[in-house]
Design a protein around this motif. Structure first.
Motif, short mmCIF file in Angstrom:
data_model
loop_
_atom_site.label_atom_id
_atom_site.label_comp_id
_atom_site.label_asym_id
_atom_site.label_seq_id
_atom_site.Cartn_x
_atom_site.Cartn_y
_atom_site.Cartn_z
N LYS A 65 -50.44 29.45 -75.47
CA LYS A 65 -50.36 29.09 -73.78
C LYS A 65 -51.49 28.19 -73.62
O LYS A 65 -51.25 27.12 -72.84
N LYS A 66 -52.68 28.30 -74.16
CA LYS A 66 -53.98 27.31 -74.34
C LYS A 66 -53.55 26.05 -74.93
O LYS A 66 -53.75 24.97 -74.10
N TYR A 69 -50.99 23.99 -72.55
CA TYR A 69 -51.71 23.61 -71.44
C TYR A 69 -52.40 22.54 -71.69
O TYR A 69 -52.22 21.66 -71.12
N GLN A 72 -50.38 19.26 -71.96
CA GLN A 72 -49.49 18.52 -70.84
C GLN A 72 -50.11 17.38 -70.20
O GLN A 72 -51.23 17.11 -70.42
#
Length: 72
Positions: A65-66, A69, A72
């Motif tokens: 997830k990190k 993110y 992006q």
């Protein structure tokens, strides 16, 4: 194209971006995901599609997830 297929392709694109941005080797990223390095290589090379089950695993791992993110 089905939504699940397009979502899976988006995850593969992000995995490629993570490899490029972080300088991780494919086997290192595979270890973080928990899949065999050959499987990750097949996803990256487009030889096999990323299943919905693996997509969900990848998207729910805290470290991934990190990394997602950050790309992006």
């Amino acid at each position: 194209m089905a939504k699940g297929a397009s979502d899976s392709k988006a995850v593969v694109v992000k995995l490629k971006a993570i490899l490029e941005r972080t300088g991780l080797a494919q086997y290192e990223l595979a270890q973080k995901i928990g899949c065999p390095p050959a499987t990750l290589n097949r996803w990256i090379m487009g030889k096999v599609g990323l299943s919905q089950a693996w997509r969900k695993v990848i998207e729910t791992l805290p470290e991934m997830k990190k990394l997602f993110y950050e790309t992006q």
